[in-house]
Structure formats: C-alpha cells, structure tokens
Design a protein around this motif. Structure first.
Motif, PDB file in Angstrom:
ATOM      1  N   TYR A 146     -17.061  37.596  80.304  1.00 47.09           N
ATOM      2  CA  TYR A 146     -16.886  36.257  79.900  1.00 47.09           C
ATOM      3  C   TYR A 146     -17.961  35.153  79.834  1.00 47.09           C
ATOM      4  O   TYR A 146     -17.899  34.037  79.067  1.00 47.09           O
ATOM      5  CB  TYR A 146     -15.625  35.746  80.931  1.00 47.09           C
ATOM      6  CG  TYR A 146     -14.246  36.408  80.688  1.00 47.09           C
ATOM      7  CD1 TYR A 146     -13.339  36.092  79.518  1.00 47.09           C
ATOM      8  CD2 TYR A 146     -13.885  37.517  81.627  1.00 47.09           C
ATOM      9  CE1 TYR A 146     -12.441  36.821  79.279  1.00 47.09           C
ATOM     10  CE2 TYR A 146     -12.710  38.026  81.289  1.00 47.09           C
ATOM     11  CZ  TYR A 146     -11.920  37.748  80.128  1.00 47.09           C
ATOM     12  OH  TYR A 146     -10.687  38.122  79.892  1.00 47.09           O
ATOM     13  N   GLN A 147     -19.105  35.564  80.737  1.00 43.25           N
ATOM     14  CA  GLN A 147     -20.030  34.782  80.701  1.00 43.25           C
ATOM     15  C   GLN A 147     -20.933  34.732  79.644  1.00 43.25           C
ATOM     16  O   GLN A 147     -21.449  33.949  78.612  1.00 43.25           O
ATOM     17  CB  GLN A 147     -20.944  34.941  81.948  1.00 43.25           C
ATOM     18  CG  GLN A 147     -20.550  34.303  83.109  1.00 43.25           C
ATOM     19  CD  GLN A 147     -21.246  34.690  84.634  1.00 43.25           C
ATOM     20  OE1 GLN A 147     -22.227  35.806  84.436  1.00 43.25           O
ATOM     21  NE2 GLN A 147     -21.126  34.022  85.630  1.00 43.25           N
ATOM     22  N   MET A 148     -21.028  36.240  78.960  1.00 45.13           N
ATOM     23  CA  MET A 148     -21.418  36.475  77.779  1.00 45.13           C
ATOM     24  C   MET A 148     -20.844  35.625  76.502  1.00 45.13           C
ATOM     25  O   MET A 148     -21.638  35.465  75.688  1.00 45.13           O
ATOM     26  CB  MET A 148     -21.644  37.967  77.607  1.00 45.13           C
ATOM     27  CG  MET A 148     -22.472  38.234  76.344  1.00 45.13           C
ATOM     28  SD  MET A 148     -24.170  37.885  76.524  1.00 45.13           S
ATOM     29  CE  MET A 148     -25.078  39.146  77.085  1.00 45.13           C
ATOM     30  N   LEU A 149     -19.523  35.886  76.422  1.00 44.72           N
ATOM     31  CA  LEU A 149     -18.779  35.210  75.710  1.00 44.72           C
ATOM     32  C   LEU A 149     -19.033  33.622  75.619  1.00 44.72           C
ATOM     33  O   LEU A 149     -19.121  32.857  74.571  1.00 44.72           O
ATOM     34  CB  LEU A 149     -17.119  35.648  75.899  1.00 44.72           C
ATOM     35  CG  LEU A 149     -16.176  34.996  74.962  1.00 44.72           C
ATOM     36  CD1 LEU A 149     -16.478  35.845  73.567  1.00 44.72           C
ATOM     37  CD2 LEU A 149     -14.638  35.511  75.220  1.00 44.72           C
ATOM     38  N   LYS A 150     -18.991  32.880  76.621  1.00 44.41           N
ATOM     39  CA  LYS A 150     -19.527  31.682  76.820  1.00 44.41           C
ATOM     40  C   LYS A 150     -20.774  31.372  76.424  1.00 44.41           C
ATOM     41  O   LYS A 150     -21.039  30.287  75.431  1.00 44.41           O
ATOM     42  CB  LYS A 150     -19.264  31.036  78.192  1.00 44.41           C
ATOM     43  CG  LYS A 150     -17.859  30.814  78.676  1.00 44.41           C
ATOM     44  CD  LYS A 150     -17.817  29.996  79.887  1.00 44.41           C
ATOM     45  CE  LYS A 150     -18.391  30.602  81.223  1.00 44.41           C
ATOM     46  NZ  LYS A 150     -18.182  29.724  82.376  1.00 44.41           N
ATOM     47  N   LEU A 151     -21.789  32.183  76.694  1.00 51.00           N
ATOM     48  CA  LEU A 151     -23.279  31.964  76.058  1.00 51.00           C
ATOM     49  C   LEU A 151     -22.983  32.091  74.466  1.00 51.00           C
ATOM     50  O   LEU A 151     -23.824  31.413  73.729  1.00 51.00           O
ATOM     51  CB  LEU A 151     -24.104  33.015  76.511  1.00 51.00           C
ATOM     52  CG  LEU A 151     -25.382  32.939  76.272  1.00 51.00           C
ATOM     53  CD1 LEU A 151     -26.206  31.620  76.784  1.00 51.00           C
ATOM     54  CD2 LEU A 151     -26.138  34.351  76.850  1.00 51.00           C
ATOM     55  N   VAL A 152     -22.498  33.122  74.023  1.00 53.67           N
ATOM     56  CA  VAL A 152     -22.195  33.006  72.498  1.00 53.67           C
ATOM     57  C   VAL A 152     -21.689  31.806  71.829  1.00 53.67           C
ATOM     58  O   VAL A 152     -22.274  31.331  70.934  1.00 53.67           O
ATOM     59  CB  VAL A 152     -21.520  34.306  71.957  1.00 53.67           C
ATOM     60  CG1 VAL A 152     -21.073  34.512  70.699  1.00 53.67           C
ATOM     61  CG2 VAL A 152     -22.142  35.765  72.477  1.00 53.67           C
ATOM     62  N   VAL A 153     -20.516  31.636  72.486  1.00 53.43           N
ATOM     63  CA  VAL A 153     -19.924  30.273  72.131  1.00 53.43           C
ATOM     64  C   VAL A 153     -20.863  29.018  72.061  1.00 53.43           C
ATOM     65  O   VAL A 153     -20.927  28.304  71.002  1.00 53.43           O
ATOM     66  CB  VAL A 153     -18.696  29.853  72.796  1.00 53.43           C
ATOM     67  CG1 VAL A 153     -18.295  28.538  72.606  1.00 53.43           C
ATOM     68  CG2 VAL A 153     -17.440  30.877  72.441  1.00 53.43           C
ATOM     69  N   ILE A 154     -21.592  28.783  73.196  1.00 51.71           N
ATOM     70  CA  ILE A 154     -22.613  27.783  73.196  1.00 51.71           C
ATOM     71  C   ILE A 154     -23.637  27.880  72.146  1.00 51.71           C
ATOM     72  O   ILE A 154     -24.104  27.085  71.651  1.00 51.71           O
ATOM     73  CB  ILE A 154     -23.272  27.813  74.813  1.00 51.71           C
ATOM     74  CG1 ILE A 154     -22.294  27.124  75.677  1.00 51.71           C
ATOM     75  CG2 ILE A 154     -24.418  26.727  74.827  1.00 51.71           C
ATOM     76  CD1 ILE A 154     -22.342  27.361  77.163  1.00 51.71           C
TER      77      ILE A 154
END
Length: 161
Positions: A146-154
């Motif tokens: 989920y942190q990686m997903l947020k990083l991709v979104v950002i």
C-alpha cells in the motif's frame, strides 16, 4: 452576469471612480463573492452531506463502506469543491486571453491535482485498514504494497503537475 457587472460598473462610476479603478473594484467584489460562495458550499457539504453519508453507511451491514467513507476520505472529497467551483467561475471574472487567467487556471489545476492525490492516498489508507482486518489477509503484511501504491500515485501526480 453581464448585467450585474455593467450595473455595478456604472454605479461605481457615478460615485466618482474612474473606469479603470471601477473595473478593479468590480473584479474584487466578484472574487469576494465567489470565495463566499465556495465557503458556504463547503460548510454545507461538511455539515450536512458528510453526516448524512456516515449515517447511511453506519446502518449497512457491511464494514468496508464504513472504512471507505470515513471522515478523512469524505473531507478530502469535499476539498474538491473549491477548485471545481473556481474553474467554473474564473471565466466570469477574468478575460480568457489575459495572463492572470492563464496563471489562475494553472494554479486551480495544480490545486485540484493535489486534492485528488490526497483523496487517493486516503482511499489507499482505508483499503489498507480493510485488508489488515480481513481474515484472509490478516496474517500477511500488506503495508509495503500500500505504501508503494501511494508512492506510485504521488509520482504520477507529480508528473501530471
């Protein structure tokens, strides 16, 4: 809207203001009216719409809607109202070919992208909470995903900006 603009411009000129200064005063009054409208709509959304949605989600038997429509997600969704209203009302205040209009549109677009990023990150946090409490995924550590997903979104949002 044009009738109000010309009426206010004529009124200010009758009071002794030059046409140039009267134009700026009318523009300032329009900006203040739009800011007031945005503030009122935002308050109505926060005081009526959010509690109404939370009451509906509390009455349902499923838990995932309680997490996806929590305070953070709904508040971030309400923050989409100002840039949307600004993009609608900007052409009423500023002329389309002015440099100020170009700058205001770009600032409004950037603001909207940042708000959408905050909304997506809060939804991802809610999804993490749902998955960490689910029986099948309770034993697995999903935080990194989920942190990686947020990083991709950002990162995608930063590229768009």
């Amino acid at each position: 809207m044009e009738a109000i603009h010309s009426w206010l411009l004529n009124l200010l000129q009758k009071w002794g203001l030059s046409e140039h200064i009267a134009q700026w005063v009318v523009c300032g009054i329009a900006v203040l009216a739009i800011i007031l409208l945005i503030y009122i709509v935002l308050k109505i959304c926060r005081l009526t719409l959010i509690p109404m949605i939370q009451k509906v989600t509390a009455k349902t038997a499923t838990k995932w809607d309680d997490y996806l429509l929590n305070d953070t997600v709904l508040n971030n969704a309400c923050h989409l109202i100002p840039p949307i209203l600004l993009s609608i009302f900007l052409p009423l205040i500023l002329s389309e070919d002015s440099d100020i209009m170009w700058f205001a549109r770009k600032a409004c677009d950037i603001y909207m992208i940042v708000v959408v990023l905050k909304l997506l990150c809060s939804i991802i946090n809610s999804l993490y909470t749902i998955s960490s409490e689910h029986e099948k995924t309770k034993d697995r550590t999903m935080k990194g995903f989920y942190q990686m997903l947020k990083l991709v979104v950002i990162c995608v949002g930063a590229i768009i900006i």
